[in-house]
Scaffold this motif. Structure first.
Motif, PDB file in Angstrom:
ATOM      1  N   ILE A 133       0.843  -1.205   0.000  1.00 23.15           N
ATOM      2  CA  ILE A 133       0.000   0.000   0.000  1.00 23.15           C
ATOM      3  C   ILE A 133       0.875   1.251   0.000  1.00 23.15           C
ATOM      4  N   HIS A 134       1.921   1.249   0.821  1.00 24.60           N
ATOM      5  CA  HIS A 134       2.820   2.415   0.874  1.00 24.60           C
ATOM      6  C   HIS A 134       3.487   2.637  -0.476  1.00 24.60           C
ATOM      7  N   TYR A 135       3.964   1.542  -1.096  1.00 27.11           N
ATOM      8  CA  TYR A 135       4.608   1.677  -2.391  1.00 27.11           C
ATOM      9  C   TYR A 135       3.611   2.148  -3.452  1.00 27.11           C
ATOM     10  N   SER A 136       2.399   1.601  -3.442  1.00 24.07           N
ATOM     11  CA  SER A 136       1.379   1.989  -4.426  1.00 24.07           C
ATOM     12  C   SER A 136       1.035   3.466  -4.297  1.00 24.07           C
ATOM     13  N   ARG A 137       0.930   3.952  -3.079  1.00 22.61           N
ATOM     14  CA  ARG A 137       0.631   5.372  -2.867  1.00 22.61           C
ATOM     15  C   ARG A 137       1.752   6.249  -3.424  1.00 22.61           C
ATOM     16  N   LYS A 138       2.992   5.861  -3.150  1.00 22.21           N
ATOM     17  CA  LYS A 138       4.135   6.607  -3.682  1.00 22.21           C
ATOM     18  C   LYS A 138       4.097   6.618  -5.209  1.00 22.21           C
ATOM     19  N   ARG A 139       3.796   5.467  -5.801  1.00 27.71           N
ATOM     20  CA  ARG A 139       3.750   5.353  -7.263  1.00 27.71           C
ATOM     21  C   ARG A 139       2.645   6.209  -7.851  1.00 27.71           C
ATOM     22  N   LEU A 142       3.739   9.854  -7.656  1.00 21.32           N
ATOM     23  CA  LEU A 142       4.781  10.089  -8.653  1.00 21.32           C
ATOM     24  C   LEU A 142       4.173  10.182 -10.052  1.00 21.32           C
ATOM     25  N   SER A 143       3.255   9.281 -10.377  1.00 25.32           N
ATOM     26  CA  SER A 143       2.676   9.284 -11.718  1.00 25.32           C
ATOM     27  C   SER A 143       1.811  10.517 -11.967  1.00 25.32           C
ATOM     28  N   LEU A 144       1.249  11.083 -10.907  1.00 30.12           N
ATOM     29  CA  LEU A 144       0.406  12.271 -11.064  1.00 30.12           C
ATOM     30  C   LEU A 144       1.203  13.563 -11.151  1.00 30.12           C
ATOM     31  N   SER A 145       2.371  13.594 -10.510  1.00 31.38           N
ATOM     32  CA  SER A 145       3.060  14.874 -10.400  1.00 31.38           C
ATOM     33  C   SER A 145       4.453  14.945 -11.019  1.00 31.38           C
ATOM     34  N   ALA A 146       5.058  13.819 -11.319  1.00 35.36           N
ATOM     35  CA  ALA A 146       6.445  13.838 -11.793  1.00 35.36           C
ATOM     36  C   ALA A 146       6.533  13.999 -13.308  1.00 35.36           C
ATOM     37  N   THR A 147       7.646  14.540 -13.744  1.00 35.51           N
ATOM     38  CA  THR A 147       7.922  14.627 -15.175  1.00 35.51           C
ATOM     39  C   THR A 147       8.341  13.236 -15.658  1.00 35.51           C
ATOM     40  N   PRO A 148       8.319  12.985 -16.964  1.00 36.63           N
ATOM     41  CA  PRO A 148       8.811  11.698 -17.466  1.00 36.63           C
ATOM     42  C   PRO A 148      10.251  11.405 -17.019  1.00 36.63           C
ATOM     43  N   GLU A 149      11.083  12.440 -16.982  1.00 37.87           N
ATOM     44  CA  GLU A 149      12.472  12.258 -16.548  1.00 37.87           C
ATOM     45  C   GLU A 149      12.527  11.816 -15.083  1.00 37.87           C
ATOM     46  N   ASP A 154      13.357   7.699 -10.937  1.00 40.55           N
ATOM     47  CA  ASP A 154      12.865   6.939  -9.795  1.00 40.55           C
ATOM     48  C   ASP A 154      12.867   5.436 -10.107  1.00 40.55           C
ATOM     49  N   PHE A 155      12.456   5.074 -11.313  1.00 41.42           N
ATOM     50  CA  PHE A 155      12.435   3.666 -11.722  1.00 41.42           C
ATOM     51  C   PHE A 155      13.840   3.073 -11.658  1.00 41.42           C
ATOM     52  N   VAL A 156      14.821   3.791 -12.219  1.00 44.90           N
ATOM     53  CA  VAL A 156      16.209   3.322 -12.235  1.00 44.90           C
ATOM     54  C   VAL A 156      16.734   3.174 -10.811  1.00 44.90           C
ATOM     55  N   ARG A 169       9.873  -1.161 -24.145  1.00 45.30           N
ATOM     56  CA  ARG A 169       8.426  -0.939 -24.271  1.00 45.30           C
ATOM     57  C   ARG A 169       7.697  -1.234 -22.967  1.00 45.30           C
ATOM     58  N   MET A 170       8.200  -2.204 -22.181  1.00 46.73           N
ATOM     59  CA  MET A 170       7.563  -2.523 -20.903  1.00 46.73           C
ATOM     60  C   MET A 170       7.875  -1.456 -19.861  1.00 46.73           C
ATOM     61  N   ILE A 171       9.081  -0.945 -19.866  1.00 47.87           N
ATOM     62  CA  ILE A 171       9.427   0.137 -18.935  1.00 47.87           C
ATOM     63  C   ILE A 171       8.565   1.353 -19.246  1.00 47.87           C
ATOM     64  N   ALA A 172       8.423   1.681 -20.527  1.00 50.88           N
ATOM     65  CA  ALA A 172       7.587   2.817 -20.935  1.00 50.88           C
ATOM     66  C   ALA A 172       6.140   2.599 -20.499  1.00 50.88           C
ATOM     67  N   ALA A 173       5.606   1.375 -20.676  1.00 45.32           N
ATOM     68  CA  ALA A 173       4.225   1.071 -20.293  1.00 45.32           C
ATOM     69  C   ALA A 173       4.043   1.173 -18.781  1.00 45.32           C
ATOM     70  N   TYR A 174       5.060   0.836 -18.022  1.00 46.27           N
ATOM     71  CA  TYR A 174       5.009   0.962 -16.563  1.00 46.27           C
ATOM     72  C   TYR A 174       5.025   2.428 -16.140  1.00 46.27           C
ATOM     73  N   LEU A 175       5.859   3.221 -16.820  1.00 47.19           N
ATOM     74  CA  LEU A 175       5.990   4.640 -16.468  1.00 47.19           C
ATOM     75  C   LEU A 175       4.850   5.491 -17.018  1.00 47.19           C
ATOM     76  N   GLY A 176       4.093   4.945 -17.958  1.00 43.71           N
ATOM     77  CA  GLY A 176       2.998   5.715 -18.549  1.00 43.71           C
ATOM     78  C   GLY A 176       3.488   6.768 -19.527  1.00 43.71           C
ATOM     79  N   ILE A 177       4.590   6.452 -20.218  1.00 43.39           N
ATOM     80  CA  ILE A 177       5.131   7.368 -21.226  1.00 43.39           C
ATOM     81  C   ILE A 177       5.317   6.603 -22.530  1.00 43.39           C
TER      82      ILE A 177
END
Length: 192
Positions: A133-139, A142-149, A154-156, A169-177
């Motif tokens: 739950i803590h990790y999901s909230r952080k994610r 991050l997805s709502l407010s962070a830039t693609p960079e 954060d992923f790296v 393509r999977m990393i991009a699909a995870y990051l939503g970019i």
């Protein structure tokens, strides 16, 4: 017996040896080929799943055909569709293998019996759920407010070993970019 799983429980919990064997004995092992699905959207999630080896991912395909990856589950972690499992309703997600994987599966009735009869396992499971739950909230934040960079950085930082295990393509699909944006970000980092 499932030695890798039993070692995981020994090092991560205070469960007695006979309890560890009992939990392990109720699991059914399944091997998945690369790209094989554990279960598909529309099916009901009927198992708790522990990843012994390999890497799984939970994803959804949008009406437009885009893949959205919600999470990756490497060895020594758990996965399932919580809503489908808890409510026994059709899942909105699929879970598949990124690479050849070995998993252990517990039927819902068996795992619920274990949770009812083994308080230490219930406590262990609650701690795992809280971390998730803590990790999901952080994610989500991050997805709502962070830039693609920032998302990629954060992923790296969070999953450094995934870079060699996942296609871009999977990393991009995870990051939503888009893959184009991810390629641009990676290229810019190499130029620094």
């Amino acid at each position: 017996m499932h030695p890798e799983f039993e070692t995981y429980l020994r090092t991560g919990s205070d469960l007695a040896e006979e309890t560890i064997h009992r939990i392990s004995d109720l699991a059914v092992q399944r091997k998945l080929r690369r790209n094989e699905l554990l279960f598909s959207a529309g099916e009901i999630c009927r198992h708790k799943v522990f990843i012994v080896s390999g890497l799984l991912y939970t994803f959804n395909i949008s009406a437009g055909g885009n893949q959205h990856i919600l999470q990756f589950s490497p060895e020594n972690s758990w996965t399932l569709d919580v809503e489908s499992y808890d409510r026994q309703v059709p899942s909105q997600v699929s879970i598949g293998a990124v690479e050849p994987s070995t998993v252990l599966c517990w039927q819902k009735k068996d795992f619920e019996m274990l949770l009812a009869e083994v308080p230490q396992l219930k406590k262990f499971a609650e701690e795992l759920i809280a971390r998730n739950i803590h990790y999901s909230r952080k994610r989500i934040l991050l997805s709502l407010s962070a830039t693609p960079e920032e998302k990629y950085e954060d992923f790296v930082h969070t999953f450094p070993d995934y870079l060699s295990r996942l296609p871009l393509r999977m990393i991009a699909a995870y990051l939503g970019i888009s893959i184009k944006t991810l390629t641009r970000i990676r290229h810019a980092q190499l130029q620094r």
